[in-house]
Design an enzyme around this catalytic site. Sequence first.
Site, mmCIF file in Angstrom:
data_model
loop_
_atom_site.group_PDB
_atom_site.id
_atom_site.type_symbol
_atom_site.label_atom_id
_atom_site.label_comp_id
_atom_site.label_asym_id
_atom_site.label_seq_id
_atom_site.Cartn_x
_atom_site.Cartn_y
_atom_site.Cartn_z
ATOM 1 N N LYS A 1 0.829 -1.206 0.000
ATOM 2 C CA LYS A 1 0.000 0.000 0.000
ATOM 3 C C LYS A 1 0.862 1.255 0.000
ATOM 4 O O LYS A 1 0.571 2.223 -0.691
ATOM 5 C CB LYS A 1 -0.938 0.022 1.230
ATOM 6 C CG LYS A 1 -1.900 -1.152 1.307
ATOM 7 C CD LYS A 1 -2.923 -0.981 2.424
ATOM 8 C CE LYS A 1 -2.343 -0.964 3.825
ATOM 9 N NZ LYS A 1 -1.724 -2.235 4.257
ATOM 10 N N ARG B 1 11.673 -3.394 12.507
ATOM 11 C CA ARG B 1 10.648 -2.780 13.350
ATOM 12 C C ARG B 1 10.087 -3.825 14.306
ATOM 13 O O ARG B 1 9.927 -4.969 13.918
ATOM 14 C CB ARG B 1 9.497 -2.286 12.451
ATOM 15 C CG ARG B 1 9.500 -0.817 12.192
ATOM 16 C CD ARG B 1 8.626 -0.451 11.026
ATOM 17 N NE ARG B 1 7.239 -0.940 11.143
ATOM 18 C CZ ARG B 1 6.308 -0.715 10.223
ATOM 19 N NH1 ARG B 1 6.594 -0.009 9.135
ATOM 20 N NH2 ARG B 1 5.089 -1.180 10.372
ATOM 21 N N ARG C 1 11.919 -7.276 5.890
ATOM 22 C CA ARG C 1 11.889 -5.821 5.779
ATOM 23 C C ARG C 1 12.863 -5.188 6.777
ATOM 24 O O ARG C 1 12.956 -5.603 7.930
ATOM 25 C CB ARG C 1 10.461 -5.372 6.096
ATOM 26 C CG ARG C 1 10.142 -4.010 5.638
ATOM 27 C CD ARG C 1 8.693 -3.928 5.271
ATOM 28 N NE ARG C 1 7.886 -3.540 6.413
ATOM 29 C CZ ARG C 1 6.676 -2.990 6.283
ATOM 30 N NH1 ARG C 1 6.139 -2.814 5.101
ATOM 31 N NH2 ARG C 1 6.000 -2.660 7.346
ATOM 32 N N ARG D 1 -9.496 0.814 9.161
ATOM 33 C CA ARG D 1 -9.027 -0.539 9.421
ATOM 34 C C ARG D 1 -10.044 -1.345 10.224
ATOM 35 O O ARG D 1 -9.791 -2.503 10.526
ATOM 36 C CB ARG D 1 -7.748 -0.450 10.224
ATOM 37 C CG ARG D 1 -6.522 -1.028 9.526
ATOM 38 C CD ARG D 1 -5.394 -0.797 10.444
ATOM 39 N NE ARG D 1 -4.174 -1.469 10.260
ATOM 40 C CZ ARG D 1 -3.087 -0.898 9.759
ATOM 41 N NH1 ARG D 1 -3.137 0.301 9.251
ATOM 42 N NH2 ARG D 1 -1.964 -1.547 9.766
ATOM 43 N N ARG E 1 -0.481 -9.482 13.541
ATOM 44 C CA ARG E 1 -1.028 -8.412 12.691
ATOM 45 C C ARG E 1 -1.930 -8.998 11.604
ATOM 46 O O ARG E 1 -2.958 -8.421 11.250
ATOM 47 C CB ARG E 1 0.111 -7.597 12.046
ATOM 48 C CG ARG E 1 0.811 -6.690 13.031
ATOM 49 C CD ARG E 1 2.086 -6.141 12.454
ATOM 50 N NE ARG E 1 1.873 -5.116 11.446
ATOM 51 C CZ ARG E 1 2.825 -4.707 10.597
ATOM 52 N NH1 ARG E 1 4.021 -5.259 10.629
ATOM 53 N NH2 ARG E 1 2.558 -3.764 9.731
HETATM 54 P P1 AMP Z 1 1.012 0.141 9.375
HETATM 55 O O1 AMP Z 1 2.320 0.808 9.141
HETATM 56 O O2 AMP Z 1 -0.094 0.684 8.531
HETATM 57 O O3 AMP Z 1 1.093 -1.359 9.294
HETATM 58 O O4 AMP Z 1 0.576 0.479 10.884
HETATM 59 C C1 AMP Z 1 1.402 0.140 11.987
HETATM 60 C C2 AMP Z 1 0.577 0.049 13.259
HETATM 61 O O5 AMP Z 1 -0.056 1.312 13.535
HETATM 62 C C3 AMP Z 1 -0.569 -0.948 13.227
HETATM 63 O O6 AMP Z 1 -0.133 -2.264 13.494
HETATM 64 C C4 AMP Z 1 -1.478 -0.384 14.314
HETATM 65 O O7 AMP Z 1 -0.976 -0.664 15.607
HETATM 66 C C5 AMP Z 1 -1.348 1.108 14.103
HETATM 67 N N1 AMP Z 1 -2.361 1.631 13.145
HETATM 68 C C6 AMP Z 1 -2.140 2.147 11.916
HETATM 69 N N2 AMP Z 1 -3.297 2.516 11.331
HETATM 70 C C7 AMP Z 1 -4.277 2.220 12.218
HETATM 71 C C8 AMP Z 1 -5.697 2.356 12.193
HETATM 72 N N3 AMP Z 1 -6.358 2.871 11.146
HETATM 73 N N4 AMP Z 1 -6.385 1.935 13.290
HETATM 74 C C9 AMP Z 1 -5.766 1.424 14.361
HETATM 75 N N5 AMP Z 1 -4.434 1.255 14.434
HETATM 76 C C10 AMP Z 1 -3.689 1.653 13.383
#
Ligand code: AMP
Length: 224
Positions: free
Chosen positions: A16, A163, A130, A91, A174
Amino acid sequence: MSELNLILLGPPGSGKGTQGERLQEDFRLPYYATGDILRAAVRDETELGRIAKEYMDRGDLVPDGVIIGVIGERVEGEEAADGFILDGFPRTVGQAEALGEEMDKLDRSITAALLIDVSDDEVVRRLGGRRTCAKNGHIFHVDFDPPKNEGICDVCGARLIVRDDDKPDVIRHRLDTYHEKTSPLVDFYEERGVLKRVDGELDPDEVGNRIRALLATLRLEEEL
Ligand code: AMP
């Protein structure tokens, strides 16, 4: 097309971010990635970051009440008047409903929810390799996009790290969270007639081409 209000849907590691960056360049629209916004808040030790950190480290979602306002503020802003690209939001069904209400309030609507489809095995392969720059957040991959010098960012020379949420147990968690909380959004947007699917296991350039083709078709349909 009057405005382009796009959502990128898909599991973690589906690309994404890569596609979001391209769309941002192609369409000159603001790109809001909630993961990036939250990581910056953690780095800057803001109140938002303090609340979000423990959820993020576990691979859990931060509560809807915490994140909805963060995005609401941005889509209402002048910068997003011609459209926006959302990555990682919504999400949950609650977040999607809140975004829908926000769009209604602004008399706007979601143009397309682009689902970048990738299998769980591929997600584990991608995220497990990653490596992220500790300083600027740039992402490399040990197999697909290795840095010139192992463990060092090509862009700024800082150290590359795994990370916390790219560690194997957390990746699996996740993915479970994605299937339980986020995949219902596929039906949610399908019912509203805006879901568009793209095969995310293709080469990233090909994924990008297909997304462009989809958006071009939407534009033509709108003109008819
Ligand atoms: P990402 O980089 O998009 O995978 O996001 C990393 C982390 O941020 C996720 O595993 C969640 O803990 C948090 N996060 C990101 N976007 C959201 C969202 N829309 N709602 C809740 N938690 C989020």
